[in-house]
Design a protein around this motif. Sequence first.
Motif, mmCIF file in Angstrom:
data_model
loop_
_atom_site.group_PDB
_atom_site.id
_atom_site.type_symbol
_atom_site.label_atom_id
_atom_site.label_comp_id
_atom_site.label_asym_id
_atom_site.label_seq_id
_atom_site.Cartn_x
_atom_site.Cartn_y
_atom_site.Cartn_z
ATOM 1 N N TYR A 138 -4.205 -2.528 -3.788
ATOM 2 C CA TYR A 138 -3.686 -1.331 -3.118
ATOM 3 C C TYR A 138 -2.177 -1.486 -2.960
ATOM 4 O O TYR A 138 -1.685 -2.530 -2.538
ATOM 5 C CB TYR A 138 -4.341 -1.166 -1.741
ATOM 6 C CG TYR A 138 -5.847 -1.259 -1.799
ATOM 7 C CD1 TYR A 138 -6.636 -0.127 -1.908
ATOM 8 C CD2 TYR A 138 -6.480 -2.508 -1.771
ATOM 9 C CE1 TYR A 138 -8.018 -0.219 -1.993
ATOM 10 C CE2 TYR A 138 -7.857 -2.619 -1.852
ATOM 11 C CZ TYR A 138 -8.628 -1.470 -1.959
ATOM 12 O OH TYR A 138 -9.994 -1.577 -2.042
ATOM 13 N N PRO A 140 1.673 0.788 -1.980
ATOM 14 C CA PRO A 140 2.284 2.035 -1.521
ATOM 15 C C PRO A 140 2.496 2.963 -2.715
ATOM 16 O O PRO A 140 2.821 2.511 -3.818
ATOM 17 C CB PRO A 140 3.624 1.581 -0.930
ATOM 18 C CG PRO A 140 3.416 0.143 -0.588
ATOM 19 C CD PRO A 140 2.478 -0.389 -1.607
ATOM 20 N N VAL A 141 2.311 4.265 -2.496
ATOM 21 C CA VAL A 141 2.397 5.225 -3.595
ATOM 22 C C VAL A 141 3.704 5.066 -4.372
ATOM 23 O O VAL A 141 3.704 5.104 -5.612
ATOM 24 C CB VAL A 141 2.261 6.670 -3.051
ATOM 25 C CG1 VAL A 141 2.552 7.686 -4.147
ATOM 26 C CG2 VAL A 141 0.862 6.893 -2.472
ATOM 27 N N THR A 144 3.504 2.095 -6.835
ATOM 28 C CA THR A 144 2.325 1.979 -7.699
ATOM 29 C C THR A 144 2.679 1.682 -9.153
ATOM 30 O O THR A 144 2.124 0.766 -9.772
ATOM 31 C CB THR A 144 1.484 3.268 -7.629
ATOM 32 O OG1 THR A 144 1.009 3.438 -6.298
ATOM 33 C CG2 THR A 144 0.307 3.192 -8.579
ATOM 34 N N ASP A 170 -5.796 7.809 -4.734
ATOM 35 C CA ASP A 170 -4.871 7.869 -3.597
ATOM 36 C C ASP A 170 -5.637 7.949 -2.285
ATOM 37 O O ASP A 170 -6.701 8.570 -2.203
ATOM 38 C CB ASP A 170 -3.945 9.085 -3.727
ATOM 39 C CG ASP A 170 -2.908 8.906 -4.821
ATOM 40 O OD1 ASP A 170 -2.627 7.739 -5.165
ATOM 41 O OD2 ASP A 170 -2.402 9.920 -5.344
ATOM 42 N N GLY A 171 -5.107 7.283 -1.279
ATOM 43 C CA GLY A 171 -5.728 7.291 0.043
ATOM 44 C C GLY A 171 -4.737 6.814 1.077
ATOM 45 O O GLY A 171 -3.520 6.779 0.844
ATOM 46 N N VAL A 172 -5.247 6.430 2.224
ATOM 47 C CA VAL A 172 -4.388 5.956 3.314
ATOM 48 C C VAL A 172 -4.882 4.593 3.779
ATOM 49 O O VAL A 172 -6.054 4.411 4.088
ATOM 50 C CB VAL A 172 -4.399 6.943 4.502
ATOM 51 C CG1 VAL A 172 -3.544 6.398 5.648
ATOM 52 C CG2 VAL A 172 -3.885 8.313 4.058
ATOM 53 N N SER A 174 -4.370 1.239 6.467
ATOM 54 C CA SER A 174 -3.869 0.983 7.830
ATOM 55 C C SER A 174 -3.826 -0.515 8.086
ATOM 56 O O SER A 174 -4.626 -1.279 7.535
ATOM 57 C CB SER A 174 -4.768 1.663 8.862
ATOM 58 O OG SER A 174 -6.059 1.072 8.867
ATOM 59 N N GLU A 194 -0.224 3.974 5.939
ATOM 60 C CA GLU A 194 0.615 4.085 4.743
ATOM 61 C C GLU A 194 -0.159 4.769 3.608
ATOM 62 O O GLU A 194 -1.310 4.434 3.330
ATOM 63 C CB GLU A 194 1.039 2.684 4.269
ATOM 64 C CG GLU A 194 1.947 2.665 3.061
ATOM 65 C CD GLU A 194 3.368 3.103 3.369
ATOM 66 O OE1 GLU A 194 4.089 3.490 2.428
ATOM 67 O OE2 GLU A 194 3.767 3.054 4.557
ATOM 68 N N LYS A 195 0.481 5.756 2.984
ATOM 69 C CA LYS A 195 -0.130 6.377 1.804
ATOM 70 C C LYS A 195 -0.110 5.361 0.664
ATOM 71 O O LYS A 195 0.955 4.883 0.258
ATOM 72 C CB LYS A 195 0.627 7.639 1.414
ATOM 73 C CG LYS A 195 0.454 8.788 2.402
ATOM 74 C CD LYS A 195 1.172 10.045 1.927
ATOM 75 C CE LYS A 195 0.964 11.198 2.906
ATOM 76 N NZ LYS A 195 1.675 12.419 2.458
ATOM 77 N N GLU A 196 -1.285 5.026 0.188
ATOM 78 C CA GLU A 196 -1.411 3.985 -0.831
ATOM 79 C C GLU A 196 -2.236 4.475 -2.028
ATOM 80 O O GLU A 196 -2.968 5.464 -1.932
ATOM 81 C CB GLU A 196 -2.087 2.743 -0.253
ATOM 82 C CG GLU A 196 -1.269 2.043 0.829
ATOM 83 C CD GLU A 196 -1.991 0.842 1.389
ATOM 84 O OE1 GLU A 196 -1.311 -0.062 1.897
ATOM 85 O OE2 GLU A 196 -3.249 0.801 1.328
ATOM 86 N N THR A 197 -2.092 3.742 -3.105
ATOM 87 C CA THR A 197 -2.895 3.986 -4.303
ATOM 88 C C THR A 197 -3.790 2.780 -4.553
ATOM 89 O O THR A 197 -3.314 1.636 -4.553
ATOM 90 C CB THR A 197 -2.009 4.217 -5.540
ATOM 91 O OG1 THR A 197 -1.153 5.337 -5.307
ATOM 92 C CG2 THR A 197 -2.855 4.474 -6.778
#
Length: 364
Positions: A138, A140-141, A144, A170-172, A174, A194-197
């Motif tokens: 995973y 951060p966007v 990526t 994509d998701g979030v 924590s 955090e917006k993550e991939t």
Amino acid sequence: MTVKDITKILEELAPLAHAEEFDNVGLLVGNPNMAVTGALVTLDTLENVMDEAIEKKCNLIISFHPIIFKGLKRITGSTYVERVVLKAIAHNIAIYSMHTALDNSKMGVNAKICEVLGLKNPEILIPKKGVIKKLVTYAPVAETEKVKSALFAAGAGEIGKYSNCSYSLDGVGSFMAGDLANPSVGKIGEIHFEKETQINVIYSFEKEKKVLEALFKVHPYEEVAYEVVTLENTNQDIGMGMIGTLETEMDEEDFLLQVKSKMNACVVRHSQLLEKKVKKVAVLGGSGAFAIAAAKRAKADVFITSDIKYHQFYEAENELVIADIGHFETEQFTKDLLVDHLTKKIPNFAVSLSESITNPIKYL
């Protein structure tokens, strides 16, 4: 060039990690950092081969079969194995073996048999299991693509003729950083979102160290979340035996006579002929009785291998013809394969094809 330099080139053809667990491959005798004056390529490292290497001033022997297979408790010269090792040490000659690593290579032993017999479109007969791994991580966007590029550069995401393969979601994510943490995003003691991939890639198992090193080096987080799973999928580019087709179908007897001629076999032991045309042919260099069932499943008309025992010929069960042409005979062209590979990669390097006879079986 050093021993290590040359073996690295050989492992491009057949990574040692692809060898069977029971095998003993790699550098068996010698210093990997020794400068090489010349290399002698052989099927077996016997005493006459060692003498040939000394005469030709070759201080590296590249052997298909390993001269040391089981552990040696003493080296006194009482067996041919011990005498070879003693002479190698005395003359500062390194010995390197490839064996089942080359058996499992798509460009190895069985590919060479297919080439000699003129088989078209060869494919692996028994693809190897447990050698494909999947990495899930995973990032951060915004990071990526950087992470994916590093993983691809390390060898992840290669599937057959395709590269840079991955799947992303994509998701979030924590997390809360502890007092001793040094977070790249978020604050200590506070839950951060955090917006993550989610990145999914597969890779061949021998690349795992490089892939994980690349992940840890490029990932922005202090603690990298990841998981590795071994897949049940087979790798179609790694495995034992091959199966291909003749350009023109042939009568069984004519085909076996052609095999005898092209493979320089003194005799062909075979199961009952079925009075069918031969079009699809399976091959496996060395002892191949374990692959009879696979050859039948693949609908081979003939299976060419060696070391078939009396009762194992019955396993043909009128579904195919089993042809035993001899152990040495199935593997003899491996030497040419290795010499060609080294000559193409390092054309100015002194590499010789052994002229010593190492086949222990004689025929009247």
